[in-house]
Design an enzyme around this catalytic site. Sequence first.
Site, short mmCIF file in Angstrom:
data_model
loop_
_atom_site.label_atom_id
_atom_site.label_comp_id
_atom_site.label_asym_id
_atom_site.label_seq_id
_atom_site.Cartn_x
_atom_site.Cartn_y
_atom_site.Cartn_z
N ASN A 12 62.98 2.69 57.32
CA ASN A 12 61.10 3.14 58.17
C ASN A 12 60.76 3.07 58.87
OD1 ASN A 12 58.74 3.37 57.98
ND2 ASN A 12 58.16 4.32 55.37
N HIS A 15 56.32 0.84 60.74
CA HIS A 15 55.20 0.00 61.28
C HIS A 15 55.60 -1.09 62.81
CE1 HIS A 15 53.37 -0.10 57.67
NE2 HIS A 15 53.63 -0.48 57.04
N HIS A 53 56.75 7.89 58.18
CA HIS A 53 55.56 8.86 57.35
C HIS A 53 54.98 8.90 58.03
CE1 HIS A 53 53.23 8.25 53.94
NE2 HIS A 53 52.64 9.65 54.42
N ARG A 55 51.15 10.55 58.63
CA ARG A 55 50.37 10.05 57.73
C ARG A 55 48.91 10.95 57.99
NH1 ARG A 55 50.35 5.73 54.07
NH2 ARG A 55 48.17 5.51 52.82
N ARG A 59 47.85 7.12 61.02
CA ARG A 59 47.83 5.34 61.54
C ARG A 59 48.83 4.64 62.59
NH1 ARG A 59 47.25 2.95 55.84
NH2 ARG A 59 45.56 4.32 55.19
N GLU A 80 58.43 11.63 55.96
CA GLU A 80 57.39 11.18 54.01
C GLU A 80 55.94 12.07 54.98
OE1 GLU A 80 56.73 7.09 53.81
OE2 GLU A 80 58.85 6.89 53.81
N THR A 111 51.56 3.20 50.56
CA THR A 111 51.94 4.10 49.59
C THR A 111 52.16 3.61 48.02
OG1 THR A 111 53.04 5.43 50.62
CG2 THR A 111 52.80 6.21 48.93
N GLU A 161 62.64 9.53 45.16
CA GLU A 161 62.80 8.70 44.99
C GLU A 161 61.51 8.01 43.96
OE1 GLU A 161 62.67 8.07 49.49
OE2 GLU A 161 61.40 5.77 48.89
N HIS A 200 60.63 1.13 48.25
CA HIS A 200 59.30 0.19 48.48
C HIS A 200 59.54 -0.65 47.79
CE1 HIS A 200 55.52 0.85 48.67
NE2 HIS A 200 54.34 -0.24 48.17
#
Length: 250
Positions: A12, A15, A53, A55, A59, A80, A111, A161, A200
């Site tokens: 992922n 970030h 993701h 969002r 962000r 996502e 999340t 998931e 996660h």
Amino acid sequence: MILPGRLRLGVNIDHVATIRNARWTSESGGDHPDPVRAAEIVAACGGDGITAHLREDRRHIRDEDLARIQAATSLPLNLEMAATDEMVEIALRHKPHAACIVPERREERTTEGGLDAAGQHNRLYPLVQRLLDAGIRVSLFIAPETKQIDAAIRLNAPVVELHTGEYAHAEGEDRAIQLKRLSDMAALAARNGIEPHAGHGLTYDNVQPVAAIPQLAELNIGHYLIGEAIFIGLAASVMKMRELMDAARP
Ligand code: PXP
């Protein structure tokens, strides 16, 4: 190429975009660090997929990143997304390999819980079917609970998931209890023809018991890998996770 039987690692890269956006302004722009470069590195060092993701508040990942990521690597993209009409339209335009439906609350940092698939059947059903009809592999990010697996079966989801957050944060004896929940629910999903994934809060320290769950086909890991990349580089960070996952499975 997706190899059967191997525990896949989806990285992922949200970030990387978080750091980029910290210096982005609408006047001056700013595109460093570019999540596309992260995707290329993940592809080059043996990652099996890219997870991003988009969002609602954009962000980190932005709309324009999706096509750029898809163009930059041949790795499958796992998008996502919240269960909204806007996100479904975006998914239908981009046709990622997979769409992972996640719950989304604006005020959350990440999340925080699983999708309540059991409580939202009527809302989710048409949306999931539209994605499936477009050839997108739908995954539901759910808590490791029987009622959520049952809901995923009723929704025809090919993938779930399992949210590993509670396992990751558990201490002492609770860790084993949370691990058993994951293991039982991965087995239940697999028995019902659903491919179980997990993710996660996974780190070098806690990944191996999860990776050892035989039914799991894929782990999606982000924050820890990107954080570690600051110190050892993204390729080294991903490769070390890969080694730990492989070592957990005979
Ligand atoms: N899987 C899903 C569905 C997620 O939403 C996230 C990010 O919250 C992850 C995996 C990766 O979690 P983390 O960044 O804690 O590794």
